[in-house]
Design a protein around this motif. Structure first.
Motif, mmCIF file in Angstrom:
data_model
loop_
_atom_site.group_PDB
_atom_site.id
_atom_site.type_symbol
_atom_site.label_atom_id
_atom_site.label_comp_id
_atom_site.label_asym_id
_atom_site.label_seq_id
_atom_site.Cartn_x
_atom_site.Cartn_y
_atom_site.Cartn_z
ATOM 1 N N GLU A 52 0.830 -1.217 0.000
ATOM 2 C CA GLU A 52 0.000 0.000 0.000
ATOM 3 C C GLU A 52 0.861 1.263 0.000
ATOM 4 O O GLU A 52 0.584 2.212 -0.730
ATOM 5 C CB GLU A 52 -0.927 0.000 1.225
ATOM 6 N N ALA B 18 2.597 1.587 -3.407
ATOM 7 C CA ALA B 18 1.621 1.883 -4.455
ATOM 8 C C ALA B 18 1.099 3.319 -4.344
ATOM 9 O O ALA B 18 0.815 3.981 -5.343
ATOM 10 C CB ALA B 18 0.471 0.878 -4.384
ATOM 11 N N SER B 19 1.009 3.820 -3.104
ATOM 12 C CA SER B 19 0.493 5.177 -2.928
ATOM 13 C C SER B 19 1.415 6.220 -3.576
ATOM 14 O O SER B 19 0.975 7.288 -3.968
ATOM 15 C CB SER B 19 0.319 5.479 -1.439
ATOM 16 N N ASP C 146 -5.237 -0.092 -11.660
ATOM 17 C CA ASP C 146 -5.432 -1.321 -10.881
ATOM 18 C C ASP C 146 -4.187 -2.208 -10.881
ATOM 19 O O ASP C 146 -3.963 -2.972 -9.939
ATOM 20 C CB ASP C 146 -6.617 -2.122 -11.439
ATOM 21 N N GLN D 217 -1.801 -0.587 -8.304
ATOM 22 C CA GLN D 217 -2.246 -0.813 -6.925
ATOM 23 C C GLN D 217 -2.240 -2.299 -6.539
ATOM 24 O O GLN D 217 -2.472 -2.625 -5.383
ATOM 25 C CB GLN D 217 -3.688 -0.286 -6.747
ATOM 26 N N LYS E 284 -4.438 -4.463 -7.554
ATOM 27 C CA LYS E 284 -5.826 -4.884 -7.314
ATOM 28 C C LYS E 284 -6.249 -6.026 -8.227
ATOM 29 O O LYS E 284 -7.110 -6.826 -7.877
ATOM 30 C CB LYS E 284 -6.780 -3.703 -7.508
#
Lengths: 379, 392
Positions: free
Chosen positions: B52, B55-56, B121, B124, B126
């Motif tokens: 996280e 990725a941020s 995506d 991130q 996802k």
């Protein structure tokens, strides 16, 4: 540092490539060999080599150098390899110049480096004593006398020995063969009493020689660096020399490979170009990949030399070993792919192969450097 | 201070403050890596947090544009980030075929709308992607693929079978080569589709390999409806996109063996008989030295190819050289690891060997010179595209 040439280094490469491809090619080497040239190189071309600044690569600017360093020397060496340019450049302008530049006193540098850069004085290093590179195993000895030393022993595989005006001779001032300590470098003038120089006719048609020292008397002024402690700085100069000769091997491999690829496209058998055969294509593609690997290891080691990196010894052994392996493969594959033509004196690949084996042997072959690499890495 | 030096110091400080301690050790294998996706079960809170946080900042994809969630770094900055991560042994936060294969291709060839839809995506973590390339009848001759996609107006109807689909059973979406035109020449009838693995008619079946593991699957498509909007670029141009993607895949595979914590020589000194500070077996010593000399030269070549790409021009055909040499060296390394470990390296199950880690890794490496184009295909590419040798 990026593993690519900067703009200045690229210009140097272009200039060396242009000059050597016109003045000092394999055809010139062939002519020198066929005429049994006394010196083995063209004096006019050598003078021009100096005028172009190629003899000034590794010398500090304070002593007339141009500050291109080992990357510069490597760039020139690769072009020399491509053309098989015959001259005392490597022995005098790289090896001897670097040893003096890094080990000698200011007074000695002042006296010696200018003439080396000008090309008027040819100096060469005499380190090996038998068929195998073994700097620790040196047994030539220098005995202390009143006000100086007397040198005894043999040196072999000395580059450009019979045209050199001065010799950097590594001899033992203490200890015995196998010791790293006890080695000292002496500068001997050609013609000194007791110093016998014999030309060795070698496979590559270049200049090599043997030195016999039967009590050569010198004063203490002849010492370069400090007494008994030459091994460490000598090995560092040798490491730089190993990478530069690896760069020559890369040039040999590239030129030999380029000739081979031309031949694969031109030569027809069974009604088609032999380059259409996958059996040859895959060997060529493997060899190409290997040449690229050698190139990378060499530029990495050259940059390490200029950065005075502690990794130089390891990187130098990697680069020299890889270059030896690749040059052996490139020249052998060339002869096989040229077939019968590759066996003829008329074809250039034989010249590449013969020079490659000499350069492979100089300052340690593949096995020497693979063993040294394992020593350095602690296994 | 130069901009790059400032960037380095800021990066170092950020990594120091944000990389969890447990994420500062080498990844132990494919099961230990973070793959992301809808159904991914994180191995630890730290693994999730690390993903996280990276990725941020878009640092799972450092050089991708910020418009799609990427880091927007130039190549020099990305190199600095990599160096600083290596210094603290920070793990790669996300292993992803979306990042290493699909993303670069979409960035080059996809419509703006498609980039907006799929790239964030991937950044991130996802959505987990798999690759639908090989088929039972299309291995090295990939362009002979037969999976059929019929144009049904607003959608394609896909029927066929893929094989060697890595982690198809765990993936959320697939990027898939299909034939949309059976009349065109074989390279010109291929199109590039994206679809959800949860679509009706998609099924997968793991293939058990010589390592005892099943990272690859068979994937079956039985009347799968794929909306037209999920076609990349133009119909019939799929081969161009597929080849570009392959250059990235090759680069990824060529580096599979790199990043090992210890050299073969170091491991040998721990596991093989020694005397007086060196290996007692002189042949093994020579073989390891030869391997490491080649490996050091290979690593320098990866570095040089990147530097040359940065100085102008892409990696292009050089990826074949890297793929060929890197995978052959990785196999060589694994064979040496068997010699170094002796019979201990051949244990298949049990705590002592970590459930046969060395042996199973050795067997996994055999696929390296097959997947992503065999060594022989790479040599064909080098001889034709780089050396210009004639075709028969």
């Amino acid at each position: 540092m990026a593993l690519v040439l900067n703009e200045e280094q690229q210009l140097l490469k272009d200039s060396a490539a242009g000059f050597l491809a016109e003045k000092a090619t394999v055809e010139h080497l062939r002519a020198l060999r066929d005429s049994r040239s006394e010196t083995g190189y063209d004096a006019d071309v050598w003078a021009e080599t100096a005028e172009m600044g190629f003899t000034a690569m590794v010398v500090d600017e304070a002593y007339g150098g141009v500050g291109f360093g080992m990357v510069g020397a490597g760039v020139v060496a690769e072009e020399m390899g491509k053309n098989l340019s015959a001259s005392p450049w490597f022995a005098s302008s790289v090896v001897a110049a670097d040893l003096i530049n890094s080990m000698a006193s200011d007074t000695q540098k002042e006296a010696l480096l200018g003439p080396i850069v000008e090309g008027s004085n040819i100096v060469t290093l005499a380190v090996d004593e038998g068929g195998h590179h073994d700097p620790e195993g040196i047994s030539a000895r220098a005995e202390k006398t009143d006000g100086g030393y007397k040198l005894y022993g043999l040196k072999s595989f000395v580059p450009d020995a019979h045209v050199a005006t001065q010799y950097l001779v590594v001899a033992r001032t203490s200890g015995s063969a196998g010791d790293k300590s006890g080695l000292t470098v002496f500068l001997l003038d050609r013609g000194t009493q007791g110093l016998i120089v014999d030309q060795s006719i070698m496979a590559d048609s270049r200049n090599w020689g043997r030195l016999t020292m039967e009590g050569v008397a010198v004063t203490s002024d002849a010492i370069i660096g400090s007494v008994d402690d030459a091994f460490t700085p000598l090995d560092k100069t040798l490491d730089k020399a190993r990478v530069v000769i690896a760069a020559e091997l890369l040039g040999i491999s590239r030129a030999c490979f380029a000739d081979t690829m031309e031949y694969l496209k031109d030569r027809k058998q069974f009604g088609v170009a032999i380059g259409t055969f996958q059996a040859l294509q895959h060997r060529a593609a493997h060899l190409f990949s290997d040449i690229e690997l050698a190139h990378s290891s060499i530029i990495k080691a050259l940059q390490a030399a200029d950065a005075d990196s502690p990794a130089l010894a390891t990187l130098a052994s990697v680069a020299k070993a890889k270059a030896c392996q690749v040059a052996e493969l490139a020249t052998n594959e060339a002869v096989q792919m040229f077939g019968g033509i590759g066996m003829t004196d008329e074809c250039n690949v034989g010249f590449y192969m013969k020079r490659a084996r000499i350069a492979q042997a100089l300052y340690g072959d593949y096995n020497f450097h693979a063993g040294r690499y394992a020593d350095l890495r602690g296994f | 201070m130069s901009d790059h030096e400032t960037f380095r110091q800021e990066t170092r400080a950020w990594l120091e403050g944000n990389c969890p301690q447990s994420m500062r050790s080498p990844i132990l294998g494919e099961d230990d890596a973070c793959w992301g996706g809808r159904g991914f079960v994180f191995k630890s809170d730290d693994q999730k947090l690390w993903l996280e946080r990276m990725a941020s900042r878009g640092w799972t994809t450092p050089t991708w544009p910020t418009a799609y969630g990427g880091g927007g770094l130039n190549k020099t900055e990305a190199k600095i980030l990599k160096e600083e991560m290596r210094k603290i042994k920070a793990r790669n936060p996300l292993n992803s075929f979306g990042i290493s294969m699909l993303g670069p291709m979409l960035l080059k060839y996809a419509s703006e709308e498609m980039k907006q839809q799929y790239l964030p995506d991937i950044v991130q973590g996802k959505i987990r992607w798999c690759q639908g390339y090989s088929e039972p009848g299309a291995g090295s001759d990939l362009a002979s693929l037969q999976t059929k996609a019929e144009d049904k107006g607003d959608h394609y109807l896909v029927n066929g079978q893929k094989v060697w689909t890595s982690y198809a059973d765990k993936a959320d979406w697939i990027f898939c080569l299909v034939r949309t035109d059976f009349d065109a020449a074989k390279h010109l009838g291929i199109s590039f589709l994206l679809f959800d693995m949860a679509s009706e008619g998609v099924s997968t079946k793991p293939i058990k390999l010589i390592s005892g593991n099943s990272p690859f699957c068979e994937t079956f498509m039985d009347d799968v409806k794929v909306p037209k909007g999920q076609l990349v670029g133009e119909a019939g141009q799929g081969w161009t996109y597929a080849k570009y993607l392959l250059t990235h895949e090759r680069e990824m595979i060529s580096e599979m063996g790199s990043g090992a914590a210890k050299s073969v020589g170091e491991i040998a000194m721990e596991l093989s008989p020694t005397s007086e500070g060196r290996l007692r077996d002189p042949i093994l010593r020579g073989q390891i030295a030869a391997h490491e000399i080649d490996y050091a030269s290979f690593v320098a070549t990866v570095e040089r190819v990147r530097d040359e790409a940065k100085a102008g021009g892409g990696v292009g055909a050089a990826s074949s050289t890297l793929k060929y040499y890197g995978t052959e060296l990785n196999k060589d390394r694994s064979e040496l690891m068997l010699k170094v470990g002796g019979s201990d390296a051949l244990e298949w199950e049990g705590q002592y060997s970590g459930e046969g880690k060395v042996a199973r890794t050795w067997l996994r490496t055999k696929a390296n010179s097959i997947e992503g184009g065999t060594s022989e295909v790479q040599l064909n590419i080098i001889s034709k595209r780089i050396l210009g040798l004639p075709s028969s």
